[in-house]
Design an enzyme around this catalytic site. Sequence first.
Site, short mmCIF file in Angstrom:
data_model
loop_
_atom_site.label_atom_id
_atom_site.label_comp_id
_atom_site.label_asym_id
_atom_site.label_seq_id
_atom_site.Cartn_x
_atom_site.Cartn_y
_atom_site.Cartn_z
N TYR A 11 -6.12 11.73 26.70
CA TYR A 11 -6.34 10.33 27.11
C TYR A 11 -5.06 9.71 27.64
O TYR A 11 -3.97 9.91 27.09
CB TYR A 11 -6.79 9.49 25.92
N LYS A 57 -5.45 7.86 -8.60
CA LYS A 57 -6.08 6.86 -7.72
C LYS A 57 -6.16 7.41 -6.30
O LYS A 57 -5.50 8.40 -5.97
CB LYS A 57 -5.27 5.56 -7.77
C1 LIG Z 1 0.41 4.11 -8.28
C2 LIG Z 1 1.03 3.68 -9.54
C3 LIG Z 1 1.74 4.60 -10.32
C4 LIG Z 1 2.09 5.99 -9.86
O1 LIG Z 1 3.23 5.88 -9.03
P1 LIG Z 1 3.98 7.14 -8.44
O2 LIG Z 1 5.13 6.56 -7.71
O3 LIG Z 1 3.04 7.82 -7.52
O4 LIG Z 1 4.38 8.00 -9.58
C5 LIG Z 1 2.17 4.17 -11.56
N1 LIG Z 1 1.94 2.90 -11.99
C6 LIG Z 1 1.30 2.00 -11.25
C7 LIG Z 1 1.09 0.63 -11.77
C8 LIG Z 1 0.83 2.34 -9.99
O5 LIG Z 1 0.21 1.43 -9.24
#
Ligand SMILES: *Cc1c(COP(=O)(O)O)cnc(C)c1O
Length: 392
Positions: free
Chosen positions: A287, A41
């Site tokens: 700035y 993701k």
């Molecule tokens: C993002 C996510 C993961 C991955 O988590 P990590 O801590 O990066 O391994 C797994 N399951 C869900 C439901 C997530 O939202």
Amino acid sequence: MVKPSIHRPTKATVNLKAIEHNINWLKSQIDDKQKIYATVKADGYGHGAVEVSRAAIRAGAKGLAVATVDEAIEIRQAGLVQVPILVLGLTNPRGIVDILQYNLTITVGDAEFFRLAYEELKATNQLELLSLYNLDVHLAVDTGMSRIGVTTKEAINSFTKEIRDFPWVNWIGAFTHFSTAGGGPEEYVEFQWQAWLELNEFLPVGVTERHFANSAMGMWHNERAPKSTIIRFGIAMYGIDPKDALSTDSDLKLVEETSIAALQPALELTTEIIHVKQVPAGTSISYGATYQSAQEEWIATLPIGYADGWHRHYSVVPVLIDGEYAEVAGTINMDQMMVRLPKAYPVGTEVTLIGKNSGLENHPSMIAKKVGTIGYEILTSIGPRVPRVYWS
Ligand SMILES: *Cc1c(COP(=O)(O)O)cnc(C)c1O
């Protein structure tokens, strides 16, 4: 859409071998039967979802996990059609045509999704799609994260009953998510575990994918049985310790020297000096004129700024040049920033913002600690203007 700016030297270099190494390491820690899903993701945590997905599959990942339908479509359109893609977030039933045609596995928290999806197909005269495609779904089970999913056995029972009205739906999985495995009270892991065990009893036997593990659960709680059939491997696949939010400096050292030494950070963020000058004492820089040179100083300008995800509050993070630290001088601008050099360096000298430079390292977990966040946010903040370059 923002295009990567290739006519400047700022880039994120992603070592796909490191991704493969991290997956292979996890594989060595788990049972053969457990499947690794690469969590890609947010554009593969900023590394590039498609390239990371390919590397992960090469290393043996059996599926992919994303947050949104659109993220999944991007991966399918790149030609990765052979593995399941699980959308971890809740999705809009209006997207049912894409979901079916791109063969996506979705997460639901109730049967309402199917009713609305059916209505959408009916309203758009596309009900015949239901004879061409099935919809694979996982039920989200909330055991204490309080984010999405069913919380009670009654809800599971009514879902089980209602789903019978939708023969085109394959209920293949159920999963939960632990909120403290990567940081927080350990007892809460136990609390969620008990809730998970209890709710599992109410899932029909046909729901064979039952999973609860992200990186932290997969790495530190994989002895728990029944085991997570899928491990949704995210941050650790990118080489970062899931516990970096909690670590004190000495914890972090320990973690790096022991178990996490197995993980290799995959991303380096680098740029080059594009301008350099010697300024007299008392020169105001950037700035707000918050920085004045204390003496004669060498000041370099770097072509990266907060619009690239190198946020204004990162001014406490020195960059690395030629194996030395260079402190940020003044506020970070939208597209540029200034640093104080330990000595004169020519234009074109390489500068490391994340990664290793002649024996020094700006590790994402260290940067996160300095600016009060977690490695996840450091990586996912790197903006689309920064080109991603791959080697494998
Ligand atoms: C993002 C996510 C993961 C991955 O988590 P990590 O801590 O990066 O391994 C797994 N399951 C869900 C439901 C997530 O939202």
